[in-house]
Write an enzyme that holds these catalytic residues in place. Sequence first.
Site, PDB file in Angstrom:
ATOM      1  N   ASN A   9     -53.807  28.560  13.572  1.00 57.67           N
ATOM      2  CA  ASN A   9     -54.819  28.280  12.460  1.00 57.67           C
ATOM      3  C   ASN A   9     -55.197  26.722  12.774  1.00 57.67           C
ATOM      4  O   ASN A   9     -54.522  26.268  12.384  1.00 57.67           O
ATOM      5  CB  ASN A   9     -54.279  28.670  10.840  1.00 57.67           C
ATOM      6  CG  ASN A   9     -55.234  28.056   9.915  1.00 57.67           C
ATOM      7  OD1 ASN A   9     -56.155  27.722  10.165  1.00 57.67           O
ATOM      8  ND2 ASN A   9     -54.537  27.796   8.746  1.00 57.67           N
ATOM      9  N   LYS A  11     -57.327  25.185  11.607  1.00 56.28           N
ATOM     10  CA  LYS A  11     -57.945  24.388  10.212  1.00 56.28           C
ATOM     11  C   LYS A  11     -59.243  23.686  10.619  1.00 56.28           C
ATOM     12  O   LYS A  11     -59.800  24.272  11.534  1.00 56.28           O
ATOM     13  CB  LYS A  11     -56.836  23.545   9.617  1.00 56.28           C
ATOM     14  CG  LYS A  11     -55.637  24.235   9.616  1.00 56.28           C
ATOM     15  CD  LYS A  11     -54.686  23.659   8.648  1.00 56.28           C
ATOM     16  CE  LYS A  11     -53.274  24.382   8.625  1.00 56.28           C
ATOM     17  NZ  LYS A  11     -52.070  24.043   7.983  1.00 56.28           N
ATOM     18  N   HIS A  99     -55.329  31.260   2.234  1.00 51.27           N
ATOM     19  CA  HIS A  99     -54.466  30.104   2.382  1.00 51.27           C
ATOM     20  C   HIS A  99     -54.212  29.205   1.439  1.00 51.27           C
ATOM     21  O   HIS A  99     -54.820  29.037   0.616  1.00 51.27           O
ATOM     22  CB  HIS A  99     -55.031  29.271   3.700  1.00 51.27           C
ATOM     23  CG  HIS A  99     -54.373  28.380   4.413  1.00 51.27           C
ATOM     24  ND1 HIS A  99     -53.801  27.023   3.775  1.00 51.27           N
ATOM     25  CD2 HIS A  99     -53.436  28.572   5.613  1.00 51.27           C
ATOM     26  CE1 HIS A  99     -52.862  26.689   4.670  1.00 51.27           C
ATOM     27  NE2 HIS A  99     -52.641  27.364   5.745  1.00 51.27           N
ATOM     28  N   GLU A 101     -54.152  25.997   1.147  1.00 46.89           N
ATOM     29  CA  GLU A 101     -55.191  24.841   1.101  1.00 46.89           C
ATOM     30  C   GLU A 101     -56.421  25.266   0.372  1.00 46.89           C
ATOM     31  O   GLU A 101     -57.000  24.687  -0.281  1.00 46.89           O
ATOM     32  CB  GLU A 101     -55.272  24.629   2.664  1.00 46.89           C
ATOM     33  CG  GLU A 101     -54.022  23.739   3.134  1.00 46.89           C
ATOM     34  CD  GLU A 101     -54.127  23.369   4.497  1.00 46.89           C
ATOM     35  OE1 GLU A 101     -54.960  24.077   5.411  1.00 46.89           O
ATOM     36  OE2 GLU A 101     -52.867  23.184   5.103  1.00 46.89           O
ATOM     37  N   GLU A 171     -45.953  31.489   3.640  1.00 44.93           N
ATOM     38  CA  GLU A 171     -45.885  30.016   3.867  1.00 44.93           C
ATOM     39  C   GLU A 171     -45.512  29.193   2.493  1.00 44.93           C
ATOM     40  O   GLU A 171     -46.525  29.091   1.646  1.00 44.93           O
ATOM     41  CB  GLU A 171     -47.213  29.921   4.307  1.00 44.93           C
ATOM     42  CG  GLU A 171     -48.043  30.445   5.498  1.00 44.93           C
ATOM     43  CD  GLU A 171     -49.050  29.914   6.128  1.00 44.93           C
ATOM     44  OE1 GLU A 171     -49.021  29.650   7.402  1.00 44.93           O
ATOM     45  OE2 GLU A 171     -50.008  29.609   5.351  1.00 44.93           O
ATOM     46  N   GLY A 177     -46.943  21.762   7.573  1.00 46.63           N
ATOM     47  CA  GLY A 177     -47.563  20.463   8.012  1.00 46.63           C
ATOM     48  C   GLY A 177     -46.460  19.466   7.706  1.00 46.63           C
ATOM     49  O   GLY A 177     -46.719  18.169   7.697  1.00 46.63           O
ATOM     50  N   SER A 217     -44.911  24.902   9.628  1.00 44.75           N
ATOM     51  CA  SER A 217     -44.059  24.112  10.626  1.00 44.75           C
ATOM     52  C   SER A 217     -43.357  24.768  11.671  1.00 44.75           C
ATOM     53  O   SER A 217     -42.130  24.438  12.205  1.00 44.75           O
ATOM     54  CB  SER A 217     -42.960  22.883   9.912  1.00 44.75           C
ATOM     55  OG  SER A 217     -43.879  22.051   8.983  1.00 44.75           O
TER      56      SER A 217
HETATM   57  P1  PGA Z   1     -48.201  24.180   9.781  1.00 39.60           P
HETATM   58  O1  PGA Z   1     -49.478  24.870   9.155  1.00 39.60           O
HETATM   59  O2  PGA Z   1     -47.852  24.899  11.083  1.00 39.60           O
HETATM   60  O3  PGA Z   1     -48.904  22.956  10.336  1.00 39.60           O
HETATM   61  O4  PGA Z   1     -47.085  23.750   8.957  1.00 39.60           O
HETATM   62  C1  PGA Z   1     -49.196  26.220   8.940  1.00 39.60           C
HETATM   63  C2  PGA Z   1     -50.436  27.020   8.086  1.00 39.60           C
HETATM   64  O5  PGA Z   1     -50.821  26.277   7.179  1.00 39.60           O
HETATM   65  O6  PGA Z   1     -50.759  28.029   8.159  1.00 39.60           O
END
Ligand code: PGA
Length: 255
Positions: A9, A11, A99, A101, A171, A177, A217
């Site tokens: 992803n 983003k 997601h 976010e 997640e 992140g 992560s």
């Molecule tokens: P990350 O993000 O691997 O940077 O933690 C995962 C995600 O948001 O799908």
Amino acid sequence: MRITLIAGNWKMNKSHLEAMRLVQEIGHELADVNPQKVEVVVCPPFTALRTIQTLIDADRYELVLGAQNMYLAEEGAFTGEISAGMLKALNVTYVVLGHSERREILGESDDEVNAKVKMAFEAGLTPLICCGETESEHAAEQTRSKVEHQVQAALAGVRPDQVRSAVIAYEPIWAIGTGQTATPADAQATIAYIRSMVADMVGPDVAGAMRLLYGGSVKAGNAKALMSQSDIDGALVGGASLEAAEFSSIVKAVT
Ligand code: PGA
């Protein structure tokens, strides 16, 4: 029977030119990957979908295209939005929906996620549905109730044959992140719980066929321990998917 799925992803990162370079690097790194063993999905921003789809076709990379979102209507006066049909026309296979976010920053509701899931299926896309608890919910031991609510809402009214092909990514928001990950045992426990919940909703057959991912992560160094858990069928990777070598190492670590 469940083919491992590793999805990157990206983003809101990479211009379409940067995206071209990244997908070429990933494509070269993973030239020998066996698509029967692992399905590798890249989810660039909308602005790079067309370019990347052309490169995947032209260079015959074993990569599958995903989008990061779509709108819940077929077409019309929805300025700034993108429909499932538009994605399908670009040979997009997967679409990330719900997601954290989008839920937390952009206020996307469970009902909207559900409407998008149905719309995605109608257009012939496979939804990759995200769920997960915040740090405070985690501390309050509300992980199961949170993901149960999100998954039930996302799949409400979805036909069992569609549920079978849907993908769910667990997640934990506190792991996204941050460099923190759920332990393999904790991730396995929550994901096994999601599978048992789906079994209650639509039967063990469908739940057993469905792919459930972990995200938060994931890196080359922790991928193997997470993916070797019996209910974890792959990963949704954010930050580490922006570097070809790291992302490819994750794929190689699980094959
Ligand atoms: P990350 O993000 O691997 O940077 O933690 C995962 C995600 O948001 O799908």
